[in-house]
Design an enzyme around this catalytic site. Sequence first.
Site, short mmCIF file in Angstrom:
data_model
loop_
_atom_site.label_atom_id
_atom_site.label_comp_id
_atom_site.label_asym_id
_atom_site.label_seq_id
_atom_site.Cartn_x
_atom_site.Cartn_y
_atom_site.Cartn_z
N TYR A 141 -8.52 -38.32 29.73
CA TYR A 141 -8.54 -38.69 28.32
C TYR A 141 -7.13 -38.93 27.78
O TYR A 141 -6.96 -39.71 26.85
CB TYR A 141 -9.20 -37.58 27.49
CG TYR A 141 -10.70 -37.67 27.39
CD1 TYR A 141 -11.50 -37.61 28.53
CD2 TYR A 141 -11.33 -37.81 26.16
CE1 TYR A 141 -12.87 -37.69 28.43
CE2 TYR A 141 -12.70 -37.88 26.05
CZ TYR A 141 -13.47 -37.82 27.20
OH TYR A 141 -14.84 -37.88 27.10
N LYS A 191 -14.04 -31.32 41.29
CA LYS A 191 -14.35 -32.26 42.36
C LYS A 191 -13.22 -32.11 43.39
O LYS A 191 -12.50 -33.08 43.71
CB LYS A 191 -14.45 -33.69 41.77
CG LYS A 191 -14.95 -34.75 42.73
CD LYS A 191 -16.42 -34.64 43.08
CE LYS A 191 -16.79 -35.66 44.15
NZ LYS A 191 -18.16 -35.47 44.68
N ASP A 223 -20.92 -32.95 41.02
CA ASP A 223 -22.19 -33.62 41.33
C ASP A 223 -23.28 -32.57 41.59
O ASP A 223 -24.39 -32.66 41.07
CB ASP A 223 -22.04 -34.61 42.51
CG ASP A 223 -21.28 -34.05 43.71
OD1 ASP A 223 -20.77 -32.91 43.63
OD2 ASP A 223 -21.19 -34.76 44.73
N ASP A 247 -17.48 -33.34 29.12
CA ASP A 247 -18.13 -34.31 28.24
C ASP A 247 -19.50 -34.67 28.79
O ASP A 247 -20.50 -34.67 28.07
CB ASP A 247 -17.24 -35.56 28.13
CG ASP A 247 -17.87 -36.65 27.28
OD1 ASP A 247 -18.37 -36.31 26.18
OD2 ASP A 247 -17.89 -37.81 27.70
N ASP A 251 -23.63 -33.24 27.43
CA ASP A 251 -24.78 -34.08 27.02
C ASP A 251 -26.00 -33.73 27.88
O ASP A 251 -27.13 -33.65 27.39
CB ASP A 251 -24.47 -35.58 27.20
CG ASP A 251 -23.82 -36.19 25.96
OD1 ASP A 251 -23.04 -35.49 25.29
OD2 ASP A 251 -24.08 -37.38 25.68
#
Length: 359
Positions: A141, A191, A223, A247, A251
């Site tokens: 970001y 990751k 994942d 982020d 959701d």
Amino acid sequence: MLLNLTILGGDGIGPEVTEQAVAVLQTIADLFGHQLQLQHKPIGGAALTAANDPLPPDTVEACLSSGAVLLGAVGNPAFDQNPSHLRPEAGLLRLRRELGAYANLRPAVFFPALEDCSPLRGEVVRSTDIMIVRELLGGAYFGQPRSIAGAAGARVAINTMRYGEDEIERIARVAFDLAMKRKKKVLSVDKANVLECSRLWREVVTRMGKEYPEVKLGHQYVDSAAMLLVQRPTDFDVVLTENMFGDILSDQAGGVVGSLGLLASASIGGKVGLYEPVHGSAPDIAGKGIANPLGAILSAAMLLRHSFALEREAVAIESAISAVLARGARTADLAGKAHKAISTAEMGRRVVQAVKERL
Ligand code: IPM
Ligand code: MG
């Protein structure tokens, strides 16, 4: 107590849901003897239209001089073609930075009354209570360099994911401290099989974990974490992760508990706390009066808890919400076939009423 707040309604459904959160805050202030002092300022697309700046200096000053900031949402497709720094989202990202809000807390709690709203079976989702701790000022970001450049048809885009040990340490501390007050479990999501940032992340988090011997620390690739979140959401307690993974997973957690419209967040760690629902500006339903204000109202509860240490007041809001949901109040996102949907304002009124009744 003086509750001196800056209110940033922002774009889309932001102003509608924020209005309901403010009404609930006013009720709490009246009942508990606090004084609510509000300053409304523009941000995002609304500020771009007014001042060609998604975060005007006046908005920053107001935020920095208040006790806490309550934000609705930013984002408006009308500005999709703008350069990055003139998009609504740039206003929010700059605000997070200006406030120094590096720790983004996103609780995803299952309400028993909403069993029919989750796409998961009741026995899978029941008793889900997750706290996502998302690093908010680093990663892709904010990393430099970033650009889109080159000749038409052969352009190249670059983003940089960057993390310093100090940034990882301070967010990990927030997660471990929270876990100590909860089920003493931290799942760090990265990751590390692919990204250097994640390898450093895992190393630093593991080191920090030694300072918290009572906390059970686990690591999971993002994942696999995404899969586990829908398979066994009740296994999760505190999830610690970097900006972009947080982020995405937040959701997803919203979907798990029934609606993204329910999720609140607190962005803290800096000079002034920033509170906002996790959902976006939802331009498709803006202005229709059908948005779910509960994410915004729950954000107001987090504001009372984290910026003013008003735990009783925060709990009063949260219990009121459980009560109205138990009585069958549903906005369109929650209504399904079995319920009649009520409006944003009506949901706000019912929460206000329930807050008054329970005291
Ligand atoms: C969120 C939002 C923001 C983010 C956008 C609007 C910049 O999606 O708060 O989750 O990506 O952080
Ligand atoms: Mg998001």
